[in-house]
Design an enzyme around this catalytic site. Sequence first.
Site: not given
Length: 331
Positions: A124, A126, A148
């Site tokens: 990800s 992120e 996450y």
Amino acid sequence: MRALICGISGQDGTYLAELLLRKGYSVVGTSRDAATSSFSSLARLGIADEIQFESMATHDFRSVLHLLRKVEPDEIYNLSGQSSVGLSFGQPVETLDSIIAGTLNILESVRFLGKPVRFYNAGSGECFGDTDAGGAVEDAPFRPRSPYAVAKAAAYWLVANYREAYGIHATTGILFNHESPLRPQRFVTRKIVATACRIAKGSDEKLTLGNLQIRRDWGWAPEYVDAMWKMLQCEQPHDFIIATGESNSLEDFVKEAFAVVNLDWRDHTVASDALFRPTDISEGKGDATKAERLLGWKAKAHMKEVIELMVKAEMEWEGRRATDRQSVDPI
């Protein structure tokens, strides 16, 4: 070729299954309990009957090892695990366990069996935290700002370690935000599009949102699963960023979604501090130059096109459901 998709019922798993079936693969998909799972997204695309479903819990090593022995896949796509950034703040233990332990159990099973399997891990964007104006590249440092993202960063390093230590053909695709009509409505992009479509059809509801100033790199999910497949066709494994290279604010997204249905977003939205995350990324954007150079992959749809595709699908889907409701005989 036989592919095993862990987490096949989600957005990416569904589109990936569709792509692999078109390429002539035999596709096996997993969920924790395949006998009770609905696989509604796969049914929506009309491909559920073409897939072999199996039960597997990625956090249980024995379950993973047993299924890999049974299926003997050529390619494994690990798309399982908790997938919501916002939800990870409320369920941090579940998030880390499902992503880190799940990835480790698959890698360790591949190592134990010693078969020439190619492994794709869903990373990800992120992980990078806030990115600069040019967008993150593959060797940029990770600064995760959610449970996450912390879990995805740990899984990334597990993949790198097993690749280097044991020679496994293992790749992480570091995907930035990618959307479609198959997103659940807990994801803000689908929430925006679905609400705008309902309001356009006469609903008097309001759309409640949090921080409208965050900026994200939004792409089209069916294009991104093609990049996943291309990664596993490389002779040598590499990690790749997959992104459009363009960022827009959430306000831009809302404005465009309402404009597509001929509405002014300011008349139908309200802001709520309750929807702000404890920590968030101000700017998230990726640079997919490496993917273009080595995979021949480049994003075609950007935010505006993504929204138009989502609105069209939402309107068509709502229309079919309304027709189905009207066709039901009264009791």
